[in-house]
Design a protein around this motif. Structure first.
Motif, mmCIF file in Angstrom:
data_model
loop_
_atom_site.group_PDB
_atom_site.id
_atom_site.type_symbol
_atom_site.label_atom_id
_atom_site.label_comp_id
_atom_site.label_asym_id
_atom_site.label_seq_id
_atom_site.Cartn_x
_atom_site.Cartn_y
_atom_site.Cartn_z
ATOM 1 N N ALA A 374 4.721 35.485 -29.152
ATOM 2 C CA ALA A 374 3.577 35.355 -30.057
ATOM 3 C C ALA A 374 2.281 35.195 -29.277
ATOM 4 O O ALA A 374 1.240 35.786 -29.628
ATOM 5 N N LEU A 375 2.296 34.405 -28.211
ATOM 6 C CA LEU A 375 1.099 34.231 -27.387
ATOM 7 C C LEU A 375 0.713 35.547 -26.700
ATOM 8 O O LEU A 375 -0.472 35.926 -26.674
ATOM 9 N N ALA A 376 1.705 36.248 -26.157
ATOM 10 C CA ALA A 376 1.413 37.504 -25.462
ATOM 11 C C ALA A 376 0.862 38.553 -26.415
ATOM 12 O O ALA A 376 -0.131 39.242 -26.113
ATOM 13 N N GLU A 377 1.496 38.669 -27.591
ATOM 14 C CA GLU A 377 1.055 39.678 -28.551
ATOM 15 C C GLU A 377 -0.245 39.298 -29.238
ATOM 16 O O GLU A 377 -0.968 40.166 -29.738
ATOM 17 N N GLY A 378 -0.567 37.992 -29.253
ATOM 18 C CA GLY A 378 -1.801 37.536 -29.891
ATOM 19 C C GLY A 378 -3.002 37.534 -28.979
ATOM 20 O O GLY A 378 -4.083 37.045 -29.374
ATOM 21 N N GLY A 379 -2.854 38.050 -27.749
ATOM 22 C CA GLY A 379 -3.988 38.121 -26.824
ATOM 23 C C GLY A 379 -4.409 36.773 -26.270
ATOM 24 O O GLY A 379 -5.568 36.598 -25.868
ATOM 25 N N ALA A 380 -3.477 35.817 -26.203
ATOM 26 C CA ALA A 380 -3.820 34.477 -25.738
ATOM 27 C C ALA A 380 -3.804 34.349 -24.219
ATOM 28 O O ALA A 380 -4.171 33.309 -23.689
ATOM 29 N N VAL A 381 -3.385 35.410 -23.512
ATOM 30 C CA VAL A 381 -3.236 35.343 -22.061
ATOM 31 C C VAL A 381 -4.363 36.121 -21.383
ATOM 32 O O VAL A 381 -4.602 37.294 -21.710
ATOM 33 N N THR A 382 -5.043 35.473 -20.457
ATOM 34 C CA THR A 382 -6.034 36.129 -19.601
ATOM 35 C C THR A 382 -5.500 36.069 -18.176
ATOM 36 O O THR A 382 -5.369 34.983 -17.593
ATOM 37 N N THR A 383 -5.138 37.225 -17.638
ATOM 38 C CA THR A 383 -4.486 37.234 -16.330
ATOM 39 C C THR A 383 -5.506 37.151 -15.207
ATOM 40 O O THR A 383 -6.651 37.579 -15.343
ATOM 41 N N GLY A 384 -5.058 36.594 -14.093
ATOM 42 C CA GLY A 384 -5.852 36.521 -12.877
ATOM 43 C C GLY A 384 -5.010 36.949 -11.702
ATOM 44 O O GLY A 384 -3.824 37.282 -11.845
ATOM 45 N N ALA A 385 -5.586 36.926 -10.501
ATOM 46 C CA ALA A 385 -4.868 37.365 -9.311
ATOM 47 C C ALA A 385 -3.696 36.440 -8.994
ATOM 48 O O ALA A 385 -2.581 36.902 -8.724
ATOM 49 N N ASP A 386 -3.915 35.151 -9.020
ATOM 50 C CA ASP A 386 -2.882 34.180 -8.696
ATOM 51 C C ASP A 386 -2.601 33.198 -9.831
ATOM 52 O O ASP A 386 -1.525 32.606 -9.901
ATOM 53 N N HIS A 398 -3.278 26.556 -17.481
ATOM 54 C CA HIS A 398 -3.322 27.432 -16.316
ATOM 55 C C HIS A 398 -1.916 27.580 -15.741
ATOM 56 O O HIS A 398 -1.236 26.570 -15.494
ATOM 57 N N VAL A 399 -1.490 28.820 -15.540
ATOM 58 C CA VAL A 399 -0.153 29.127 -15.024
ATOM 59 C C VAL A 399 -0.286 29.751 -13.637
ATOM 60 O O VAL A 399 -0.975 30.771 -13.479
ATOM 61 N N ARG A 400 0.332 29.136 -12.648
ATOM 62 C CA ARG A 400 0.316 29.667 -11.282
ATOM 63 C C ARG A 400 1.473 30.652 -11.127
ATOM 64 O O ARG A 400 2.640 30.313 -11.345
ATOM 65 N N HIS A 401 1.154 31.885 -10.738
ATOM 66 C CA HIS A 401 2.158 32.947 -10.695
ATOM 67 C C HIS A 401 3.276 32.653 -9.705
ATOM 68 O O HIS A 401 4.456 32.899 -9.990
ATOM 69 N N ALA A 402 2.936 32.163 -8.521
ATOM 70 C CA ALA A 402 3.933 32.021 -7.450
ATOM 71 C C ALA A 402 5.042 31.063 -7.823
ATOM 72 O O ALA A 402 6.203 31.258 -7.436
ATOM 73 N N LEU A 431 2.164 40.293 -17.653
ATOM 74 C CA LEU A 431 2.105 40.916 -16.337
ATOM 75 C C LEU A 431 3.101 42.070 -16.228
ATOM 76 O O LEU A 431 2.805 43.123 -15.635
ATOM 77 N N ALA A 432 4.293 41.895 -16.822
ATOM 78 C CA ALA A 432 5.286 42.969 -16.784
ATOM 79 C C ALA A 432 4.807 44.181 -17.571
ATOM 80 O O ALA A 432 4.989 45.329 -17.142
ATOM 81 N N ALA A 433 4.182 43.934 -18.727
ATOM 82 C CA ALA A 433 3.651 45.048 -19.531
ATOM 83 C C ALA A 433 2.545 45.782 -18.780
ATOM 84 O O ALA A 433 2.460 47.017 -18.809
ATOM 85 N N ALA A 434 1.683 45.023 -18.081
ATOM 86 C CA ALA A 434 0.594 45.643 -17.317
ATOM 87 C C ALA A 434 1.124 46.490 -16.172
ATOM 88 O O ALA A 434 0.584 47.553 -15.852
ATOM 89 N N ALA A 435 2.201 46.032 -15.561
ATOM 90 C CA ALA A 435 2.764 46.767 -14.420
ATOM 91 C C ALA A 435 3.378 48.093 -14.859
ATOM 92 O O ALA A 435 3.486 49.027 -14.047
ATOM 93 N N GLU A 436 3.765 48.191 -16.133
ATOM 94 C CA GLU A 436 4.382 49.422 -16.616
ATOM 95 C C GLU A 436 3.348 50.477 -17.022
ATOM 96 O O GLU A 436 3.692 51.640 -17.196
#
Length: 439
Positions: A374-386, A398-402, A431-436
């Motif tokens: 629901a969060l992913a489909e609702g545009g609640a995520v703003t991705t960054g480099a790390d 804030h979610v740290r990718h590593a 991030l997985a959707a963006a990579a595809e």
């Protein structure tokens, strides 16, 4: 909460032989095996242990409400499985090729009726009693039966269904930690209280295991020692006790473990959740694999390649499918959520089973994953480099990718010990959707 409806042609009985009635699977009342058990007393005791776990709630006990065990017939063995009502104990009895003197008639998985009168009768089976077993009614019974079916409905917690998937993923990370003889195993288990709910640690010490209250490298977690009660009667038949668990270090938190009594023809094991108050369904071990669309597609491919061999060969599946081994394991995790795959710690390999529910049903039973989608489909995520930012419930996290760590209260409380939070899962999905998407 859903209900499980069991429909049998009659009640399982033990008279001239043991007839186990079946419900569902490849047929309405499939017939999987007919023949003798080579170690009848041990097999009866093991089946009783699986049934005891199925009718017990170890955390906040309630009056017994039996959830029928399932039996899977592979190419050369039978596996009886159950979960406790609280979903904190997973029991399995493997009747190995040396334990069967008969014919596997068909492959598949079905519920099996282990009623209270049958349980009382099984307690009277001795070590030398010849025991003929039929798993499922014979063809004549199925064809001519025109009486009332034996039916009952029981409340089946959704967490009991999810437990199969979580236990499969957790045990696939286990390694054998110690094996001790049955005499030392008997002394160890006799010292344990049936009401003990504390978290202990078993440390190999010569020919036995030493119990301590603190984790050390090489130790195996023993969470709620009272939950091992069901396997104690099997000690009179077993030759050794083998314990399995993940890698632990000084300061480690509680983890799951498997306690397995073995003999040449049979293996009886109990897998304990990390704490008596924690059911397997909440461990979150499957969530990252469920969040991957790639794994879902891979699972369809791997599903078509599965056979009823005693063990699933990951490397062989990788060769047949053209996928690497890590993607095959993720696909097997996906199939595990639908009850299509289990993991055998004794042989360090997956095995095929077919429980009667689908992966999409189990996915809907995982509220963290539903919240993440629901969060992913609702545009609640703003991705960054790390680090990515997730807006949820009026707060910003804030979610740290590593590390998949998050600034939310859920992560602060569990620190990744119960899988990723919904915010980290949402970032993984985006991030997985963006990579595809092609550049």
């Amino acid at each position: 909460m859903v209900s499980a409806a069991y429909s049998y042609l009659g009640s399982s009985t033990l008279d001239d032989g043991l007839t186990l009635q079946t419900s569902g699977g490849p047929a309405a009342h499939p017939r999987f095996f007919t023949g003798f058990l080579t170690d009848p007393g041990a097999a009866a005791t093991g089946l009783l242990a699986v049934a005891e776990v199925a009718r017990t709630r170890y955390f906040r006990p309630l009056p017994p409400a039996s959830l029928d065990p399932v039996v899977t017939a592979g190419s050369d063995r039978l596996r009886f499985e159950s979960f406790s009502g609280c979903c904190g104990v997973y029991a399995r009895l493997d009747v190995l090729p040396a334990g069967l003197d008969g014919e596997i008639l068909a492959h598949g998985t079905t519920n099996v009726d282990v009623n209270l009168p049958l349980q009382r009768a099984l307690t009277r089976v001795g070590r030398a009693d010849p025991l003929h077993v039929a798993v499922g009614p014979d063809d004549l019974t199925v064809t001519t039966f025109d009486g009332e079916l034996v039916e009952r409905k029981v409340p089946l917690p959704s967490r009991w269904l999810r437990g199969f998937a979580e236990a499969q993923v957790l045990t696939s990370r286990f390694e054998p930690r110690a094996e001790i003889g049955v005499a030392d195993a008997r002394l160890l288990l006799q010292r344990l209280s049936a009401t003990d709910k504390s978290v202990l640690w078993a440390v190999p010490a010569g020919r036995t295991l030493r119990l301590t209250s603190r984790p050390v490298p090489g130790a195996v977690c023993l969470p709620g020692a009272g939950r091992l009660t069901a396997i104690k009667p099997f000690l009179r038949y077993a030759s050794s006790l083998l314990v399995h668990g993940p890698v632990v270090a000084a300061g480690s938190g509680p983890v799951a473990s498997t306690w397995e009594l073995r003999m040449p023809s049979l293996r009886l094991s109990l897998t304990l959740s990390p704490e008596p108050s924690r059911g397997f369904s909440g461990e979150g071990a499957v969530l990252e694999s469920l969040a991957s669309d790639e794994a879902a597609d891979d699972a369809d491919l791997i599903s078509a390649l599965l056979s009823w061999d005693p063990a699933i060969d990951v490397d062989a599946l990788a060769t047949q499918s053209g996928l690497d081994a890590s993607r095959v394991r993720d696909a097997l995790t996906q199939l595990g959520t639908a009850g299509r795959v289990g993991f055998d710690v004794a042989e360090a390999g997956y095995f095929h089973r077919t429980l009667p529910y689908s992966a999409d049903v189990v996915e809907r039973m995982n509220p963290r994953l539903a919240g993440a989608r629901a969060l992913a489909e609702g545009g609640a995520v703003t991705t960054g480099a790390d680090v990515s930012v997730v807006r949820s419930g009026g707060e910003t996290y804030h979610v740290r990718h590593a590390t998949s760590s998050c600034t939310c209260p859920w992560w602060a409380r569990h620190r990744g010990e119960r899988g990723p939070c919904k915010h980290a899962l949402a970032v993984t999905i985006v991030l997985a959707a963006a990579a595809e998407v092609p550049a």
